[in-house]
Scaffold this motif. Structure first.
Motif, short mmCIF file in Angstrom:
data_model
loop_
_atom_site.label_atom_id
_atom_site.label_comp_id
_atom_site.label_asym_id
_atom_site.label_seq_id
_atom_site.Cartn_x
_atom_site.Cartn_y
_atom_site.Cartn_z
N ASP A 81 0.78 -1.27 -0.10
CA ASP A 81 -0.03 -0.31 0.07
C ASP A 81 1.03 1.27 0.02
O ASP A 81 0.42 2.15 0.22
CB ASP A 81 -0.78 -0.11 1.19
N SER A 82 2.22 1.16 -0.24
CA SER A 82 3.04 2.34 0.03
C SER A 82 2.88 3.15 -1.37
O SER A 82 2.65 2.47 -2.64
CB SER A 82 4.47 1.84 -0.02
N PRO A 83 2.86 4.36 -1.15
CA PRO A 83 2.86 5.19 -2.52
C PRO A 83 4.12 5.20 -3.33
O PRO A 83 4.34 5.52 -4.34
CB PRO A 83 2.48 6.90 -2.01
N LYS A 84 5.21 4.38 -2.59
CA LYS A 84 6.44 4.46 -3.25
C LYS A 84 6.66 2.93 -3.91
O LYS A 84 7.76 2.84 -4.28
CB LYS A 84 7.54 4.90 -2.16
N ALA A 85 5.57 2.24 -3.88
CA ALA A 85 5.65 0.59 -4.53
C ALA A 85 4.67 0.31 -5.27
O ALA A 85 3.60 0.64 -4.97
CB ALA A 85 5.96 0.04 -3.36
N THR A 86 4.83 -0.12 -6.49
CA THR A 86 3.81 -0.60 -7.48
C THR A 86 3.95 -2.40 -7.34
O THR A 86 4.55 -2.86 -6.58
CB THR A 86 4.50 -0.52 -8.96
N PRO A 87 2.55 -2.69 -7.54
CA PRO A 87 2.26 -4.06 -7.54
C PRO A 87 3.79 -5.11 -8.24
O PRO A 87 4.08 -5.84 -7.52
CB PRO A 87 1.09 -4.47 -8.42
N GLU A 88 4.29 -4.52 -9.08
CA GLU A 88 5.43 -5.35 -9.74
C GLU A 88 6.52 -5.14 -8.78
O GLU A 88 7.61 -6.21 -8.79
CB GLU A 88 5.77 -4.51 -11.33
N GLN A 89 6.64 -4.08 -8.38
CA GLN A 89 7.92 -3.81 -7.29
C GLN A 89 7.71 -4.97 -6.06
O GLN A 89 8.70 -5.36 -5.56
CB GLN A 89 7.89 -2.52 -6.76
#
Length: 305
Positions: free
Chosen positions: A277-285
Motif C-alpha cells: 500500500d506504499s505510494p512508493k511501491a507498485t505491484p510489480e515492485q
C-alpha cells in the motif's frame, strides 16, 4: 460502556459458532485461484515437477494444494523451501513465488533442491482474506494436531525432509487492511480490546529469536533494497510493536507462535514483509521484492552452508 469496534460479536466476549458463521457469510470470492495460481503452476510443468500434496474441502470451495520441485532432485544437495500465500490476501507472496520459479529457479539446477509452495491458503487467496474458512489464522496454526487444514497439509509435506533443509523463506505482506480489518477482527474474535497500531512503510524481515542469523537477514535486506525501500523503525525504535534489531529486521519466536517459517528446522529462516500500500511501491515492485528476497536468501545460504 464498551464500544464495539467490529460488526460481529459482543465486546469482551469471544466468538462462538454463531459469530463465526456470521463472519463466514460475509466472505466473498473476489479472484480466481484456478486462473491466477493453478494455471501459472500448470504452465511450469514442462520444466519442474508439480505435485498435489493435499486438498482443501470447505463447503464454500474445494482447492488443490500444489507444490513445485526441482526436476532431477538430487539427495546429495541441500534442500531450500520457499512458501507463499500462508495468508491468502498477501498477493505478492503468491505471485512473487511463482515469478521466482518461472524466471530464476533454473539458475539453481545442480546447486540445490528447491521445494516451492506458492499458495498455502487458496481459500483465503480467492477471498483476499487472512484467515481460513474456520476463522483461523494459518500462520498461528503450525502446531502439533493443527486445527487449520492448510497448515497441517504443509507440515505433512515438509516432515519427511525435516533436517535436510538449509534455508526456508516465507513470503508475506503487511497491509493497511491489517489495521483496518484483520487486527480488529482478531480482537473481536478473541473477546479482547482492539489497540490501534502503526503500519510500517516499506519492506522488513522477521528473524527467529531462537535461531538468530543476523548476517543472513542483512544479505536479504541488501538484495531487496535494490528493488524497493526498507521500512524504518518508528519513533520508539520498533516495527509493528517489536524492537528493530538491525536495519529492517525484527524477531519473533517462530515455533512458539506456530509460524510457518518455524516448520522446517532449516539453518537459515526468515519471513518477508512487503508493504503493497506504499505510494512508493507498485505491484510489480512488490513481486520483484519477494523474488529478490528469495534469490538473496538462496545465494547467502549456498555460499555459507
Amino acid at each position: 460502556m464498551t464500544t464495539a469496534f467490529y460488526p460481529i460479536g459482543t465486546p469482551g466476549q469471544a466468538w462462538g459458532a454463531q459469530e463465526r458463521a456470521q463472519w463466514l457469510a460475509r466472505q466473498r470470492v473476489q479472484r480466481s485461484h484456478a486462473d491466477e495460481v493453478v494455471a501459472k503452476i500448470d504452465a511450469l510443468r514442462g520444466r519442474f515437477d508439480v505435485s498435489q500434496y493435499g486438498q482443501l474441502d470447505y463447503p464454500s470451495g474445494h482447492y488443490p494444494l500444489l507444490a513445485i520441485r526441482s526436476r532431477g532432485w538430487d539427495d546429495a544437495l541441500p534442500v531450500m523451501l520457499v512458501t507463499g500465500g500462508v495468508h491468502g490476501y498477501e498477493t505478492s507472496g503468491v505471485q512473487g513465488a511463482l515469478k521466482f520459479v518461472d524466471r530464476h529457479a533454473a539458475d539453481y539446477t545442480g546447486r540445490c533442491n528447491l521445494l516451492v509452495v506458492p499458495c498455502v491458503s487458496p481459500w483465503g487467496y480467492e477471498r483476499i482474506q487472512r484467515w481460513n474458512a474456520l476463522a483461523l489464522d494459518p500462520n498461528r496454526s503450525f502446531v502439533i494436531d493443527s486445527p487449520a487444514p492448510e497448515s497441517a497439509a504443509l507440515m505433512a509435506l515438509v516432515a519427511p525432509l525435516r533436517g535436510r533443509f538449509l534455508m526456508h523463506i516465507d513470503l508475506h505482506e503487511t497491509t493497511d487492511t491489517d489495521e483496518s480489518e484483520f487486527r480488529p477482527a482478531l480482537a473481536a474474535r478473541d473477546g479482547k480490546p482492539f489497540e490501534p497500531g502503526e503500519i510500517p512503510d516499506g519492506f522488513y524481515l522477521v528473524d527467529d529469536s531462537e535461531n538468530r542469523q543476523p548476517a543472513f537477514q542483512q544479505a536479504v535486506i541488501e538484495a531487496v533494497a535494490k528493488v524497493t525501500h526498507i521500512a524504518p523503525a518508528d519513533g520508539d525504535g520498533r516495527i509493528i510493536g517489536s524492537p528493530v534489531v538491525a536495519h529492517g529486521v525484527i524477531e519473533y519466536p517462530l515455533k512458539a507462535l506456530g509460524l510457518c517459517a518455524g516448520i522446517s528446522d532449516a539453518r537459515y529462516t526468515t519471513t518477508t514483509e512487503v508493504y503493497p500500500d506504499s505510494p512508493k511501491a507498485t505491484p510489480e515492485q512488490c513481486d520483484d521484492a519477494q523474488v529478490a528476497a528469495v534469490r538473496g536468501a538462496l545465494e547467502y545460504a549456498l555460499a555459507h552452508g
